[in-house]
Motif scaffolding. Structure first.
Motif, short mmCIF file in Angstrom:
data_model
loop_
_atom_site.label_atom_id
_atom_site.label_comp_id
_atom_site.label_asym_id
_atom_site.label_seq_id
_atom_site.Cartn_x
_atom_site.Cartn_y
_atom_site.Cartn_z
N MET A 30 0.84 -1.21 0.00
CA MET A 30 0.00 0.00 0.00
C MET A 30 0.87 1.25 0.00
O MET A 30 1.95 1.26 0.61
CB MET A 30 -0.93 -0.01 1.23
N ASP A 31 0.42 2.28 -0.67
CA ASP A 31 1.11 3.56 -0.66
C ASP A 31 0.11 4.68 -0.39
O ASP A 31 -1.11 4.45 -0.28
CB ASP A 31 1.86 3.78 -1.98
N ILE A 32 0.62 5.94 -0.32
CA ILE A 32 -0.23 7.07 0.04
C ILE A 32 -1.25 7.38 -1.06
O ILE A 32 -2.37 7.83 -0.79
CB ILE A 32 0.65 8.31 0.35
N ASP A 33 -0.91 7.14 -2.34
CA ASP A 33 -1.86 7.38 -3.42
C ASP A 33 -3.06 6.44 -3.32
O ASP A 33 -4.21 6.89 -3.49
CB ASP A 33 -1.16 7.18 -4.77
N LEU A 34 -2.80 5.16 -3.04
CA LEU A 34 -3.90 4.20 -2.89
C LEU A 34 -4.76 4.55 -1.68
O LEU A 34 -6.00 4.47 -1.74
CB LEU A 34 -3.34 2.79 -2.77
N LEU A 35 -4.10 4.96 -0.57
CA LEU A 35 -4.86 5.33 0.62
C LEU A 35 -5.76 6.56 0.35
O LEU A 35 -6.92 6.60 0.78
CB LEU A 35 -3.91 5.62 1.78
N SER A 36 -5.24 7.54 -0.37
CA SER A 36 -6.04 8.73 -0.69
C SER A 36 -7.24 8.37 -1.56
O SER A 36 -8.36 8.86 -1.33
CB SER A 36 -5.17 9.76 -1.42
N THR A 37 -7.02 7.50 -2.55
CA THR A 37 -8.12 7.08 -3.41
C THR A 37 -9.18 6.33 -2.62
O THR A 37 -10.39 6.55 -2.82
CB THR A 37 -7.58 6.19 -4.55
N MET A 38 -8.76 5.47 -1.69
CA MET A 38 -9.71 4.72 -0.89
C MET A 38 -10.51 5.65 0.04
O MET A 38 -11.74 5.49 0.19
CB MET A 38 -8.97 3.66 -0.08
#
Length: 279
Positions: free
Chosen positions: A1-9
Motif C-alpha cells: 500500500m502507498d499514500i496514493d492508494l490510501l487517498s483514493t480509498m
C-alpha cells in the motif's frame, strides 16, 4: 500500500459515508456546508461537503473492507496491511509535520503533535452538487471614469434650481349688468268735469296721483372660483414629489456602487454583517 492508494480509498469511502477511521491515527469526517454569500454579498456560493480530520478513532472497518474487496484478500490481512502502513505514516507525520494526500489535501502536525487537515480547494466529495457554480450578482464593473461621471451628475442634480415665479393669473373683471330702466307710467289726465246742472252742484273730482315705481335691487352673484388656479398648484406639488423620488433612487443606486459597505450597514443586521465579513 502507498499514500496514493490510501487517498483514493478515503475519497471513495467519503463519497457515500460521513466518516472513515484510520486505525491508530484518527478519523476523516465530512459535513454539509449550506449555500453562502461572499464578495461582500455579491456572490452566492453553492452548498458543498467539507472534509476535516479529528484525532478520535471510530470503530468502522470501511477502509479494510474496501481494500479486502479490491485486492481479493481476507479481512484479517487487509486490516494488518492497513495498520502497518498507517503506523509508518504516523512516524513520518510526527517527524516532518506534514503528509500529502494526493487529491484530498495535506495532513499536518503542530509542535505538540496535534493533527489537523487542510483540504484542497478543488476537492469535491458532494455528488449531489455536481454542476453547481457560484453565481455573481454583479452585472457590470464600473470604471473609475464612469464612477466620477456618475458622481458629478449626481452633484448637478442635487444643486437647487432657481425657483421660477409663477405668472400672475389675471382674473377677469366681473361684468356688471346694467340696471333695468323703469319707464314711468303715463300720467292720466283727469277728465274735464261736466258742466254743473243748475240745481245740483257737482262733486269735485280729485285726480289720482301716479303710483311711484321703486326699482328692484340688483343682487350681485358671487364670482365663481377659478379651478385653473387650484389645478396648477397641485401639478407643481406632484412634479416636485417625482423629482425628489428620482433623485433619492439615483443616489441609492450610486452609493450602492461606490460604497457598498456603507449601504450594507443599513441593509443587514449586525449579525448578518459579521457573517458577511467572516466569509
Amino acid at each position: 500500500m502507498d499514500i496514493d492508494l490510501l487517498s483514493t480509498m478515503v475519497k471513495e469511502v467519503m463519497m457515500n459515508h460521513d466518516s472513515v477511521t484510520l486505525p491508530g491515527l484518527g478519523s476523516f469526517m465530512a459535513e454539509l456546508v449550506p449555500a453562502s454569500f461572499s464578495d461582500k454579498g455579491y456572490t452566492i456560493n453553492p452548498p458543498y461537503r467539507r472534509l476535516y480530520f479529528i484525532p478520535h478513532q471510530g470503530d468502522d472497518t470501511l477502509l479494510a473492507d474496501l481494500y479486502s474487496t479490491s485486492n481479493n484478500v481476507n479481512i484479517a490481512d487487509a486490516t494488518r496491511i492497513l495498520v502497518e502502513f498507517l503506523t509508518e505514516m504516523r512516524e513520518v507525520l510526527v517527524a516532518r509535520k506534514i503528509v500529502v494526500f494526493p487529491g484530498l489535501g495535506r495532513l499536518r502536525a503542530t509542535r505538540e503533535n496535534h493533527f489537523f487537515f487542510v483540504a484542497d480547494e478543488d476537492l469535491d466529495i458532494y455528488p449531489e452538487g455536481f454542476g453547481l457554480e457560484p453565481v455573481s450578482l454583479k452585472t457590470h464593473e464600473e470604471t473609475p471614469e464612469e464612477v466620477q461621471e456618475a458622481v458629478s451628475n449626481l452633484a448637478q442634480m442635487l444643486e437647487p434650481e432657481p425657483a421660477v415665479e409663477p405668472e400672475p393669473v389675471v382674473e377677469p373683471e366681473p361684468v356688471v349688468e346694467p340696471e333695468p330702466v323703469v319707464e314711468p307710467e303715463p300720467v292720466v289726465e283727469p277728465e274735464p268735469a261736466p258742466e254743473p246742472e243748475p240745481l245740483v252742484a257737482p262733486e269735485p273730482v280729485i285726480p289720482s296721483a301716479p303710483t311711484p315705481v321703486i326699482p328692484s335691487e340688483v343682487e350681485e352673484s358671487p364670482l365663481p372660483e377659478h379651478p385653473k388656479k387650484r389645478l396648477s398648484l397641485f401639478v407643481r406639488i406632484l412634479i416636485w414629489i417625482l423629482v425628489v423620488a428620482v433623485i433619492v433612487c439615483l443616489a441609492l443606486a450610486i452609493v450602492g456602487r461606490v460604497a457598498p459597505d456603507w449601504l450594507d450597514y443599513y441593509l443587514y443586521s449586525p449579525e448578518e454583517l459579521e457573517i458577511l465579513h467572516s466569509l
